[in-house]
Motif scaffolding. Structure first.
Motif, PDB file in Angstrom:
ATOM      1  N   THR A  16      -3.808  -1.062   4.785  1.00 42.49           N
ATOM      2  CA  THR A  16      -4.555  -1.097   3.528  1.00 42.49           C
ATOM      3  C   THR A  16      -6.120  -0.619   3.821  1.00 42.49           C
ATOM      4  OG1 THR A  16      -3.406  -3.162   2.722  1.00 42.49           O
ATOM      5  CG2 THR A  16      -5.633  -2.496   1.579  1.00 42.49           C
TER       6      THR A  16
ATOM      7  N   ARG B 198      -8.941   1.239   0.505  1.00 46.99           N
ATOM      8  CA  ARG B 198      -9.182   0.720  -0.666  1.00 46.99           C
ATOM      9  C   ARG B 198      -7.776   0.540  -1.446  1.00 46.99           C
ATOM     10  NH1 ARG B 198     -14.058   4.628  -2.189  1.00 46.99           N
ATOM     11  NH2 ARG B 198     -15.664   3.999  -0.599  1.00 46.99           N
ATOM     12  N   GLU B 199      -6.696   0.877  -0.920  1.00 47.95           N
ATOM     13  CA  GLU B 199      -5.344   0.699  -1.669  1.00 47.95           C
ATOM     14  C   GLU B 199      -4.484   0.670  -0.576  1.00 47.95           C
ATOM     15  OE1 GLU B 199      -4.212   4.044  -4.112  1.00 47.95           O
ATOM     16  OE2 GLU B 199      -5.564   5.370  -2.833  1.00 47.95           O
ATOM     17  N   LEU B 200      -3.282   0.328  -0.905  1.00 49.27           N
ATOM     18  CA  LEU B 200      -2.038   0.281   0.111  1.00 49.27           C
ATOM     19  C   LEU B 200      -1.972   1.654   0.467  1.00 49.27           C
ATOM     20  CD1 LEU B 200      -0.052  -1.242   1.584  1.00 49.27           C
ATOM     21  CD2 LEU B 200       1.410  -1.105  -0.219  1.00 49.27           C
ATOM     22  N   GLU B 201      -1.955   2.091   1.853  1.00 49.73           N
ATOM     23  CA  GLU B 201      -1.992   3.340   2.261  1.00 49.73           C
ATOM     24  C   GLU B 201      -0.690   3.521   2.743  1.00 49.73           C
ATOM     25  OE1 GLU B 201      -3.927   4.524   6.286  1.00 49.73           O
ATOM     26  OE2 GLU B 201      -5.078   5.522   4.702  1.00 49.73           O
TER      27      GLU B 201
ATOM     28  N   GLY C 272      -2.660   6.671  -0.925  1.00 47.03           N
ATOM     29  CA  GLY C 272      -3.659   6.815  -0.327  1.00 47.03           C
ATOM     30  C   GLY C 272      -3.525   7.296   1.061  1.00 47.03           C
TER      31      GLY C 272
END
Length: 252
Positions: A200, A202-205, A235
């Motif tokens: 993660t 800023r978002e789930l990568e 992301g």
């Protein structure tokens, strides 16, 4: 429980985990290999250290993707809680990049694949809990990766010539959360394990699903065979990939 029933149980567990954890497999996904060699030493009941080299491939096993070397030190704060810190030097084979003009058809620039370095630092806490012969663990790892700037070749189709292009330096923070389960089956030479890990920013990568078995020989040699599926989110600039993992650890 007989030997045949134990084997059937392991196979059933792996099939159930595969169907539950990997529902979105696609024929367009890539495939590759992860091979590692590790040496580890236990200085005391609480303090240990390890050194590892790893090779990865992509493009359906045909292209070298990354070579890395690194190590870590871990310390048991409590019987069920371990802290660790580590560093890795990553040597990446970065993918080529082709851009187009506004019409979406005419070529603009082409940057061939190139090798580059990254430096990776991490600290982690791992909590574990054992119920009879099943051990559950949760690891939270903060990871920082720095990519130094690099001058690479770039072909400009407008000018029909090669030119130097700078890939700027960049740092990246990632939180990696891993839940793992390991089985110690009586009178079985292979110990199965499975895990799911979330990367993660800023978002789930990306999400990694792992299933495999480990075999220890004479308490010093550990062999690992596993399958890993990496599912990427919006992301990440990576694609989904199936990986066959082979690992060897020498404990001294």
């Amino acid at each position: 429980m007989g030997r045949r029933k134990r084997k059937q149980l392991i196979a059933s567990l792996l099939m159930l985990l595969c169907s539950a954890l990997c529902p979105t497999l696609s024929h367009a996904d890539d495939a590759g290999l992860v091979a590692s060699i590790e040496a580890s030493h236990k200085f005391s009941k609480k303090l240990s250290a390890s050194l590892e080299m790893e090779f990865r491939s992509r493009n359906n096993f045909r292209t070298a993707d990354r070579v890395s070397i690194g190590g870590d030190v871990s310390y048991k704060l409590l019987p069920w809680l371990k802290a660790a810190a580590g560093y890795q030097l990553l040597i990446d084979n970065n993918k080529e990049k082709l851009t187009y003009q506004d019409d979406g058809v005419t070529y603009n620039n082409w940057r061939p694949s190139y090798w580059g370095l990254r430096h990776r630092f991490n600290v982690s806490l791992t909590a574990s809990y054992k119920v009879q012969r099943v051990e559950l663990s949760l690891r939270e790892r903060w990871q920082y990766t720095y990519r130094p700037s690099n001058i690479v070749d770039n072909f400009d189709f407008d000018e029909a010539m090669w030119e130097d292009d700078e890939v700027k330096g960049k740092g990246k923070n990632v939180l990696r959360s891993r839940l793992q389960v390991e089985w110690d089956i009586p009178k079985c030479k292979f110990d199965p394990f499975a895990s799911v890990e979330f990367h993660t920013t800023r978002e789930l990568e990306k999400t990694r699903f792992i299933m495999g078995v480990e075999h220890t020989l004479k308490k010093k040699h550990a062999f690992k065979l596993y399958y890993r599926y990496q599912l990427t989110g919006s992301g990440s600039d990576e694609g989904n990939i199936h990986l066959l993992g082979l690992g060897y650890t020498y404990k001294f």
